[in-house]
Write a protein that holds these residues in place. Structure first.
Motif, PDB file in Angstrom:
ATOM      1  N   UNK A  45     -11.714 -54.182 -24.084  1.00  0.00           N
ATOM      2  CA  UNK A  45     -12.582 -54.727 -23.193  1.00  0.00           C
ATOM      3  C   UNK A  45     -13.766 -55.530 -23.927  1.00  0.00           C
ATOM      4  N   UNK A  46     -14.528 -56.597 -23.545  1.00  0.00           N
ATOM      5  CA  UNK A  46     -15.386 -57.457 -24.411  1.00  0.00           C
ATOM      6  C   UNK A  46     -16.521 -56.885 -24.702  1.00  0.00           C
ATOM      7  N   UNK A  47     -17.329 -56.095 -24.328  1.00  0.00           N
ATOM      8  CA  UNK A  47     -18.360 -55.328 -24.754  1.00  0.00           C
ATOM      9  C   UNK A  47     -18.695 -54.005 -24.227  1.00  0.00           C
ATOM     10  N   UNK A  91     -15.340 -49.906 -37.950  1.00  0.00           N
ATOM     11  CA  UNK A  91     -15.032 -51.471 -37.677  1.00  0.00           C
ATOM     12  C   UNK A  91     -16.114 -52.485 -38.086  1.00  0.00           C
ATOM     13  N   UNK A  92     -17.306 -51.918 -37.668  1.00  0.00           N
ATOM     14  CA  UNK A  92     -18.376 -52.832 -37.709  1.00  0.00           C
ATOM     15  C   UNK A  92     -18.707 -53.102 -39.239  1.00  0.00           C
ATOM     16  N   UNK A 114      -7.250 -35.348 -15.143  1.00  0.00           N
ATOM     17  CA  UNK A 114      -8.248 -34.705 -16.532  1.00  0.00           C
ATOM     18  C   UNK A 114      -7.343 -34.475 -17.309  1.00  0.00           C
ATOM     19  N   UNK A 115      -5.923 -34.360 -17.261  1.00  0.00           N
ATOM     20  CA  UNK A 115      -5.472 -34.119 -18.546  1.00  0.00           C
ATOM     21  C   UNK A 115      -5.136 -35.390 -19.290  1.00  0.00           C
ATOM     22  N   UNK A 116      -5.441 -36.622 -18.772  1.00  0.00           N
ATOM     23  CA  UNK A 116      -5.016 -37.890 -19.593  1.00  0.00           C
ATOM     24  C   UNK A 116      -5.995 -38.144 -20.744  1.00  0.00           C
ATOM     25  N   UNK A 117      -5.416 -38.743 -21.680  1.00  0.00           N
ATOM     26  CA  UNK A 117      -6.213 -39.253 -22.802  1.00  0.00           C
ATOM     27  C   UNK A 117      -6.841 -40.334 -22.624  1.00  0.00           C
ATOM     28  N   UNK A 118      -7.940 -40.641 -23.104  1.00  0.00           N
ATOM     29  CA  UNK A 118      -8.687 -41.834 -22.713  1.00  0.00           C
ATOM     30  C   UNK A 118      -8.887 -42.578 -24.294  1.00  0.00           C
ATOM     31  N   UNK A 119      -8.267 -43.892 -24.455  1.00  0.00           N
ATOM     32  CA  UNK A 119      -8.459 -44.425 -25.685  1.00  0.00           C
ATOM     33  C   UNK A 119      -9.144 -45.985 -25.439  1.00  0.00           C
ATOM     34  N   UNK A 120     -10.209 -46.016 -25.977  1.00  0.00           N
ATOM     35  CA  UNK A 120     -10.937 -47.124 -25.977  1.00  0.00           C
ATOM     36  C   UNK A 120     -10.829 -47.971 -27.179  1.00  0.00           C
ATOM     37  N   UNK A 121      -9.922 -49.028 -27.111  1.00  0.00           N
ATOM     38  CA  UNK A 121      -9.614 -49.863 -28.443  1.00  0.00           C
ATOM     39  C   UNK A 121     -10.859 -51.170 -28.556  1.00  0.00           C
ATOM     40  N   UNK A 122     -11.818 -51.352 -27.667  1.00  0.00           N
ATOM     41  CA  UNK A 122     -13.030 -52.499 -27.589  1.00  0.00           C
ATOM     42  C   UNK A 122     -13.625 -52.024 -28.639  1.00  0.00           C
ATOM     43  N   UNK A 123     -14.165 -53.271 -29.670  1.00  0.00           N
ATOM     44  CA  UNK A 123     -15.214 -53.039 -30.356  1.00  0.00           C
ATOM     45  C   UNK A 123     -16.600 -53.105 -29.836  1.00  0.00           C
ATOM     46  N   UNK A 124     -17.445 -52.316 -29.797  1.00  0.00           N
ATOM     47  CA  UNK A 124     -18.613 -52.030 -28.951  1.00  0.00           C
ATOM     48  C   UNK A 124     -19.658 -51.422 -30.013  1.00  0.00           C
ATOM     49  N   UNK A 125     -20.869 -51.234 -29.470  1.00  0.00           N
ATOM     50  CA  UNK A 125     -21.813 -50.454 -30.312  1.00  0.00           C
ATOM     51  C   UNK A 125     -21.606 -49.057 -30.510  1.00  0.00           C
ATOM     52  N   UNK A 126     -22.250 -48.417 -31.473  1.00  0.00           N
ATOM     53  CA  UNK A 126     -21.904 -46.868 -31.729  1.00  0.00           C
ATOM     54  C   UNK A 126     -22.292 -46.085 -30.564  1.00  0.00           C
ATOM     55  N   UNK A 127     -23.650 -46.417 -30.279  1.00  0.00           N
ATOM     56  CA  UNK A 127     -24.320 -45.379 -29.284  1.00  0.00           C
ATOM     57  C   UNK A 127     -23.553 -45.600 -27.898  1.00  0.00           C
ATOM     58  N   UNK A 129     -19.474 -58.861 -34.070  1.00  0.00           N
ATOM     59  CA  UNK A 129     -19.182 -57.878 -34.683  1.00  0.00           C
ATOM     60  C   UNK A 129     -20.397 -57.810 -35.810  1.00  0.00           C
ATOM     61  N   UNK A 130     -20.899 -58.964 -36.306  1.00  0.00           N
ATOM     62  CA  UNK A 130     -22.205 -58.934 -37.058  1.00  0.00           C
ATOM     63  C   UNK A 130     -23.444 -58.411 -36.519  1.00  0.00           C
ATOM     64  N   UNK A 131     -23.633 -58.983 -35.142  1.00  0.00           N
ATOM     65  CA  UNK A 131     -24.710 -58.637 -34.343  1.00  0.00           C
ATOM     66  C   UNK A 131     -24.698 -57.159 -34.116  1.00  0.00           C
ATOM     67  N   UNK A 132     -23.564 -56.432 -33.799  1.00  0.00           N
ATOM     68  CA  UNK A 132     -23.353 -55.122 -33.762  1.00  0.00           C
ATOM     69  C   UNK A 132     -23.748 -54.113 -35.127  1.00  0.00           C
ATOM     70  N   UNK A 133     -23.483 -55.003 -36.235  1.00  0.00           N
ATOM     71  CA  UNK A 133     -23.699 -54.253 -37.343  1.00  0.00           C
ATOM     72  C   UNK A 133     -25.106 -54.391 -37.787  1.00  0.00           C
ATOM     73  N   UNK A 134     -25.750 -55.382 -37.631  1.00  0.00           N
ATOM     74  CA  UNK A 134     -27.160 -55.463 -37.672  1.00  0.00           C
ATOM     75  C   UNK A 134     -28.026 -54.599 -36.790  1.00  0.00           C
ATOM     76  N   UNK A 135     -27.525 -54.482 -35.553  1.00  0.00           N
ATOM     77  CA  UNK A 135     -28.138 -53.501 -34.620  1.00  0.00           C
ATOM     78  C   UNK A 135     -27.881 -52.083 -35.234  1.00  0.00           C
ATOM     79  N   UNK A 136     -26.849 -51.714 -35.604  1.00  0.00           N
ATOM     80  CA  UNK A 136     -26.485 -50.336 -36.249  1.00  0.00           C
ATOM     81  C   UNK A 136     -27.484 -50.220 -37.753  1.00  0.00           C
ATOM     82  N   UNK A 137     -27.571 -51.299 -38.188  1.00  0.00           N
ATOM     83  CA  UNK A 137     -28.248 -51.176 -39.636  1.00  0.00           C
ATOM     84  C   UNK A 137     -29.867 -50.929 -39.270  1.00  0.00           C
ATOM     85  N   UNK A 138     -30.148 -51.500 -38.185  1.00  0.00           N
ATOM     86  CA  UNK A 138     -31.614 -51.207 -37.913  1.00  0.00           C
ATOM     87  C   UNK A 138     -31.896 -49.590 -37.285  1.00  0.00           C
TER      88      UNK A 138
END
Length: 289
Positions: free
Chosen positions: A64-66, A168-169, A84-97, A244-253
């Motif tokens: 997904x986009x964000x 990733x970031x 509830x037995x299903x495994x959930x796998x999110x492959x999006x690139x998003x913020x860590x929080x 990705x760089x915006x996510x990285x800058x947010x994470x760095x802060x």
């Protein structure tokens, strides 16, 4: 295995197709009718709502986009609706929080969940050669691994929830820095009278060796075949690198991490994208020199 796939864009479409090739029963959802039609052509069953797609599945994969959309899809339509037995796998690139918050919500309802962002781009998604960096508890990783292996060449457990996004970031932050450094060095060598191909031959076999030079040469007609040889079309768009760089800058802060080189790289990509180049491959930053 019965798998729901949510998000069939440039990356997700190829990933879903590879799950079908691996013999899985893929139940696909996207807001785009064209994307659903393409998914149907490669053997996916298609659905008009997420809740319908996740009925009775053994796993859910999303691209997904964000982070806002990831949170909405999982909280509103996956958690409590998929078994509830299903495994959930999110492959999006998003913020860590957000990755950690969604995983916590899933765990609270008894689901196994991992964040599994990818490296490799559209060609690797179509070819099944992605690298997955995976965050989550070990048992969740083990459940997700066979599914991810059907879509990639490498599946690496990075650590607990959010660790995949962190990997990733940070990886793409490093990529931005060495692409800019490669572009600067190649153009400077040329302006000093050195044949760019000769510079490539020398630096690619000496201490200047790096992925941006050796595997993704940013100058047309030099080194390996790359988006530079296709007028910077395809590959990894500047807009995605900037995301990705915006996510990285947010994470760095948030982490109080000093990233002066990466901050400058982010600023350069902001300017480059703002000048109307957001659709070009990120290696087109060499045009600024």
């Amino acid at each position: 295995m019965k798998i729901a796939f949510i998000g069939l864009g440039n990356m997700g479409g190829g990933m879903a197709a590879n799950l079908v090739k691996a013999g899985h029963n893929v139940r696909a959802f996207d807001l785009s009718e064209d994307a659903l039609a393409r998914a149907k052509e490669v053997g996916c069953a298609t659905f008009s709502a997420v809740r319908e797609a996740v009925e009775g599945v053994e796993a859910v994969v999303s691209m997904l986009p964000n982070g806002r959309i990831v949170r909405q899809v999982y909280i509103d339509d996956v958690i409590g609706h998929a078994p509830h037995a299903a495994t959930l796998i999110d492959c999006s690139t998003i913020d860590v929080a957000t990755a950690r918050a969604v995983a916590e919500a899933a765990h609270g309802e008894g689901y196994k969940m991992v964040d599994a962002p990818v490296s490799g781009g559209i060609a690797a998604a179509a070819g099944g050669t992605l690298t997955f960096m995976v965050g989550g508890e070990r048992h969740a990783f083990e459940a997700a691994k066979p599914i991810l292996e059907a879509m990639g060449k490498a599946v690496i457990h990075a650590g607990d929830a959010g660790a995949g996004q962190t990997a990733k970031i940070c990886n793409n932050m490093l990529l931005a820095v060495h692409m800019i450094g490669t572009a600067e060095a190649m153009k400077m060598a040329e302006k000093l009278g050195l044949d760019p191909q000769k510079f490539y031959e020398i630096s690619s076999q000496s201490s200047g060796y790096n992925w941006s030079l050796n595997a993704y040469t940013p100058m047309p007609g030099v080194g390996v075949d790359s988006p530079a040889d296709k007028d910077y079309q395809g590959g990894f768009a500047t807009a995605l690198m900037l995301k990705d760089l915006r996510l990285a800058m947010e994470a760095a802060d948030n982490a109080d991490a000093a990233v002066p080189l990466s901050s400058r790289a982010a600023a350069l990509y902001e300017d480059f994208a703002g000048a109307g180049n957001d659709g070009l491959d990120f290696s087109a930053i060499i045009k600024t020199y």
